[in-house]
Write an enzyme that holds these catalytic residues in place. Structure first.
Site, mmCIF file in Angstrom:
data_model
loop_
_atom_site.group_PDB
_atom_site.id
_atom_site.type_symbol
_atom_site.label_atom_id
_atom_site.label_comp_id
_atom_site.label_asym_id
_atom_site.label_seq_id
_atom_site.Cartn_x
_atom_site.Cartn_y
_atom_site.Cartn_z
ATOM 1 N N ARG A 21 0.811 -1.223 0.000
ATOM 2 C CA ARG A 21 0.000 0.000 0.000
ATOM 3 C C ARG A 21 0.843 1.272 0.000
ATOM 4 O O ARG A 21 0.487 2.254 -0.655
ATOM 5 C CB ARG A 21 -0.952 -0.006 1.191
ATOM 6 C CG ARG A 21 -2.027 -1.087 1.092
ATOM 7 C CD ARG A 21 -3.067 -0.919 2.174
ATOM 8 N NE ARG A 21 -4.105 -1.948 2.092
ATOM 9 C CZ ARG A 21 -5.155 -1.977 2.871
ATOM 10 N NH1 ARG A 21 -5.343 -1.041 3.797
ATOM 11 N NH2 ARG A 21 -6.054 -2.939 2.748
ATOM 12 N N ASP B 256 -15.651 9.635 7.975
ATOM 13 C CA ASP B 256 -14.594 8.641 7.792
ATOM 14 C C ASP B 256 -13.258 9.374 7.799
ATOM 15 O O ASP B 256 -13.181 10.570 7.483
ATOM 16 C CB ASP B 256 -14.772 7.870 6.488
ATOM 17 C CG ASP B 256 -14.053 6.530 6.510
ATOM 18 O OD1 ASP B 256 -14.688 5.521 6.856
ATOM 19 O OD2 ASP B 256 -12.842 6.500 6.219
#
Length: 288
Positions: free
Chosen positions: A57, A158
């Site tokens: 990632r 979020d």
């Protein structure tokens, strides 16, 4: 994961793993620092076996900046505490696994609860990800409240800004939307045509109900105000340690109406973490 290199690698690095090699250098020290930083920034506890995930990632961020060593990337972050790269760092290590009406058993319970609410309904989706959860909540509100849904609101927050951008757009692959029943697809989505073939967009009557905000559950101040009829915080607490979980639950309590519901994920159990909430059943909690 630690850097995979041919024999003769620098001390402190793993070498080999069969035929597999990596072009970027990730040492044990780098991985330990990344675990510390994401815990400090987002409360996420990364286990030792997450090295592969961390490498894959964050590798995109290193290549974006033309770097080959994770230590150089971490030094770059340290030199620029207010850089937007911190946002990209956090986004990269945030997991966004969601679906429309995920954990289906929660929504009939929500429907039953809000059918008894006499004033405007307010729901908080505290880990909104790419939007499937808050839009599922909004669909439920429409189906139960009818015209009263125009006064209902879903606050969706979020930590991942990229996920929130996709949520605001409200555009999803048609294969994902087709998992819903035909009536919901017809009522709540526009199917794309031409260059948008294979996509579906959430209809305005749903998007107008949902307010998306960037928020870190670890932030000292939350940019939202209660009270809410229900709070959805599902499948995010599993990334926090028990101390962090307890602190967040204590902060949820004053934002929930006395008879409000807290929805947790299927693998989350708050009963032994905080005395603020009591289990009602099937990962649904009420104030103690």
């Amino acid at each position: 994961m630690t850097q995979f290199r041919a024999p003769g690698s620098e001390p402190g690095q793993w070498s080999g793993l069969g035929h597999l090699e990596r072009d970027l250098v990730l040492t044990d020290e780098d991985f330990a620092k990344i675990r510390q930083l994401i815990y400090q920034r987002a409360g996420i506890v990364l286990a030792e076996h997450k090295r592969e995930m961390v490498y894959s990632r964050l590798a995109k961020r290193l290549r974006h900046h033309g770097l080959t060593r994770f230590s150089d990337y971490l030094e770059r972050l340290a030199r620029q505490p207010d850089s937007r790269e911190w946002e990209a760092f956090t986004n990269a290590l945030t997991t966004n696994l969601t679906a429309f009406f995920r954990e289906m058993h929660h929504f009939p319970l929500l429907a039953e609860h809000i059918s008894k609410v006499r004033g405007p309904v307010r729901i908080w989706s505290a880990a909104a990800s790419t939007g499937e959860e808050p839009y599922s909540i909004a669909m439920t509100l429409h189906e139960v409240l009818g015209a009263r849904a125009n006064d209902a609101r879903v606050v969706a927050t979020d930590i991942d800004t990229e996920a929130l951008a996709r949520a605001r757009a409200g555009v999803y692959p048609i294969e994902q939307v087709r998992k819903l029943d035909d009536e919901r697809v017809r009522r709540f989505f526009h199917k794309g045509r031409g260059q948008h073939e294979g996509l579906a967009r959430v209809r305005p009557e749903l998007t107008s109900m949902v307010e998306f905000q960037h928020m870190n559950l670890l932030a000292p101040q939350w940019p939202i105000k209660g009270p809410f009829d229900a709070i959805f915080c599902r499948n995010v607490m599993i990334y926090f340690d028990k101390q962090t979980q307890a602190r967040i639950l204590e902060r949820f309590a004053p934002l929930l109406k006395p008879d409000g519901l807290l929805f947790a994920g299927h693998s989350e159990n708050f009963s032994y973490i905080s005395k603020v909430f009591r289990l009602r059943g099937q990962t649904v909690y009420t104030l103690a």
